[in-house]
Scaffold this motif. Structure first.
Motif, PDB file in Angstrom:
ATOM      1  N   MET A   1      22.860 -38.154  29.063  1.00  0.00           N
ATOM      2  CA  MET A   1      22.312 -38.728  27.573  1.00  0.00           C
ATOM      3  C   MET A   1      20.789 -38.169  27.796  1.00  0.00           C
ATOM      4  O   MET A   1      19.994 -38.580  28.756  1.00  0.00           O
ATOM      5  CB  MET A   1      22.253 -40.365  27.508  1.00  0.00           C
ATOM      6  N   VAL A  54      17.171 -38.628  25.538  1.00  0.00           N
ATOM      7  CA  VAL A  54      16.365 -39.176  24.488  1.00  0.00           C
ATOM      8  C   VAL A  54      14.956 -38.613  24.475  1.00  0.00           C
ATOM      9  O   VAL A  54      14.427 -38.433  25.361  1.00  0.00           O
ATOM     10  CB  VAL A  54      16.178 -40.916  25.089  1.00  0.00           C
ATOM     11  N   GLU A  60      20.053 -47.594  27.090  1.00  0.00           N
ATOM     12  CA  GLU A  60      20.805 -46.762  27.738  1.00  0.00           C
ATOM     13  C   GLU A  60      20.929 -46.898  29.289  1.00  0.00           C
ATOM     14  O   GLU A  60      21.791 -46.652  29.963  1.00  0.00           O
ATOM     15  CB  GLU A  60      20.477 -45.213  27.481  1.00  0.00           C
ATOM     16  N   PHE A  96      24.381 -47.352  30.888  1.00  0.00           N
ATOM     17  CA  PHE A  96      25.038 -46.395  31.842  1.00  0.00           C
ATOM     18  C   PHE A  96      24.611 -46.768  33.447  1.00  0.00           C
ATOM     19  O   PHE A  96      25.404 -46.084  34.029  1.00  0.00           O
ATOM     20  CB  PHE A  96      24.252 -44.897  31.700  1.00  0.00           C
TER      21      PHE A  96
END
Length: 256
Positions: free
Chosen positions: A1, A3, A17, A21
């Motif tokens: 991921m 960001v 997140e 995760f």
């Protein structure tokens, strides 16, 4: 991921997140602002901070000997050797690198007003600040000593280097459970040439215009109401500044 940290609310998104995760490592790819934003979210957790230095200063990476090239910093992440470092709590603000009062804080404030970034801008700001700056009053109280006088600049840190590799705190250690208050006394302008030389030769602690106080806790009274920066960002603090070391509170991926 991935960001993007430049947008408002990035810290909240990263935090969400992390909860979803549950990673072993969160990598900050950017400058010191990005590293500080991500690092503060990982304080007192089992999650490691990885760094890919992409900024103009990269002060935290330099202090931790993290390679500045992208391939080498990626290689460092793959090997995943971690180290627990101390951080600072300054009036409930988390500090990863350093806190400045006085000349350098004013210099950063002046430089940030410019439309441009980089060492040239800081050089111009330095020249301007030299001719307008005034010494300020302070008081420091620790468990073992008390000092009250005037200063040119004060830096609170447990690291050694500024982003330009000038050693503001040559004997600082990131994992010894203590921080240093580096005080620079008033001095004649001509003495600054030698002091700049000592900063880059890592010998500023030998200057007769410097005082270094080591502590686990301290209170600094900003009697002149000077500008204050924490990790390069301006903060509004009370005149009473309470500083505490937070031992081994951040896990970072570093070279072996």
């Amino acid at each position: 991921m991935i960001v993007e940290t430049g947008k408002r609310g990035a810290d909240k998104k990263i935090e969400a997140e992390i909860v979803d995760f549950k990673p072993d490592c969160v990598v900050a790819a950017g400058g010191d602002g990005t590293v500080n934003l991500v690092g503060k979210l990982l304080i007192n957790s089992h999650i490691a901070l990885g760094i890919i230095p992409l900024g103009s200063s990269n002060a935290v990476a330099k202090n931790l000997n993290i390679p500045l090239s992208i391939p080498e910093s990626l290689h460092n992440l793959i090997h995943f050797h971690t180290k627990e470092i101390d951080t600072l709590n300054i009036n409930d603000n988390i500090c990863l690198h350093l806190c400045d009062l006085g000349f350098n804080a004013n210099l950063i404030k002046r430089a940030h007003k410019s439309k441009f970034r980089g060492m040239f801008t800081y050089g111009i700001s330095l020249f301007q600040e030299l001719f307008t700056f005034e010494f300020f009053k302070y008081k420091v109280v620790t468990q073992t000593e008390e000092l009250e006088s005037k200063a040119f600049a004060i830096t609170i840190t447990n690291m050694q280097l500024y982003g330009n590799r000038a050693a503001i705190n040559p004997k600082g250690k990131v994992d010894d459970g203590k921080f240093e208050i580096c005080i620079f006394k008033p001095f004649p302008k001509l003495a600054m040439i030698k002091m700049f030389y000592q900063l880059f030769r890592h010998t500023i602690h030998y200057s007769k215009y410097s005082i270094f106080i080591r502590a686990k806790e301290a209170t600094l009274y900003n009697q002149g109401k000077e500008s204050v920066h924490i990790d390069g960002e301006p903060v509004n603090l009370k005149r009473e500044i309470n500083i505490k070391i937070v031992p081994k509170s951040l896990k970072v991926v570093v070279p072996e």
